[in-house]
Design a protein around this motif. Sequence first.
Motif, short mmCIF file in Angstrom:
data_model
loop_
_atom_site.label_atom_id
_atom_site.label_comp_id
_atom_site.label_asym_id
_atom_site.label_seq_id
_atom_site.Cartn_x
_atom_site.Cartn_y
_atom_site.Cartn_z
N TYR A 10 0.78 -1.23 0.00
CA TYR A 10 0.00 0.00 0.00
C TYR A 10 0.82 1.30 0.00
O TYR A 10 0.29 2.35 -0.35
N ASN A 114 -2.89 -0.22 -4.04
CA ASN A 114 -3.33 -1.48 -3.45
C ASN A 114 -2.95 -2.61 -4.40
O ASN A 114 -3.53 -2.76 -5.46
N TYR A 212 -8.82 0.26 2.71
CA TYR A 212 -8.29 0.73 1.43
C TYR A 212 -9.16 0.30 0.25
O TYR A 212 -8.93 0.75 -0.87
#
Length: 228
Positions: A10, A114, A212
């Motif tokens: 991330y 991501n 996320y």
Amino acid sequence: MHLVIGNKLYSSWSLRAWITLKAFDIAFTETVIAMYKPDTRERMLAFGPTGKVPVLVDGDITVWESLAIIEYLADRFPDKAIWPANQAARAHARSAASEMHAGFTGIRSSCPMNLTKRFAPRDRGPEMAADIQRLQELWREARERFGGSGPFLYGEFSAADAMFAPVVSRLDTYQIDVDGETRRYMDAVLSYPSFVAWRDSALQEKWTLPHYEEGETAVEVFHFPETA
């Protein structure tokens, strides 16, 4: 040299510093600090003054911001051609990198980096659309003026490509509609050995950040953590 970074799945800013070191064959060790844990800030403060990553420690020198780290490496290793050698190309590359550093907030907010999954396309609003248009214009200009026969923005891989590598991953993750030239550049970055090394290492991580991907629909899954 010692580089302190966040989760590789991330942490876009960490990727920028890491891939620069890796791409230019600069020896370093690394510490990965998991984000959004109770002790995250305390652990990060042990290395740098802001409680954020990346942080580069080189002897008694500490550099605590990604673009500053790249500039430090360019000064420290002038033979590495971290920025393009041509003056006009170098000025353009530095401007592009600074624009990335300070702008493209639509992409940042709509599409956090991501590497765990690929998500279904959807409308992400006018700010995102404007950012994508500007991004493609910027990349096209760099390629047309300075790309030559190489696959990257200024021909050979440079600090500018390191700055844009997380954005490339975002466009791929969220299946953003782009033109053919943009897609070819993306493919060059995604297949670049230093990026592949980062991604392979990221996929070995044992934690995920579910917030996320709120509101997203996964169509492909790449990461199967043993523990959350």
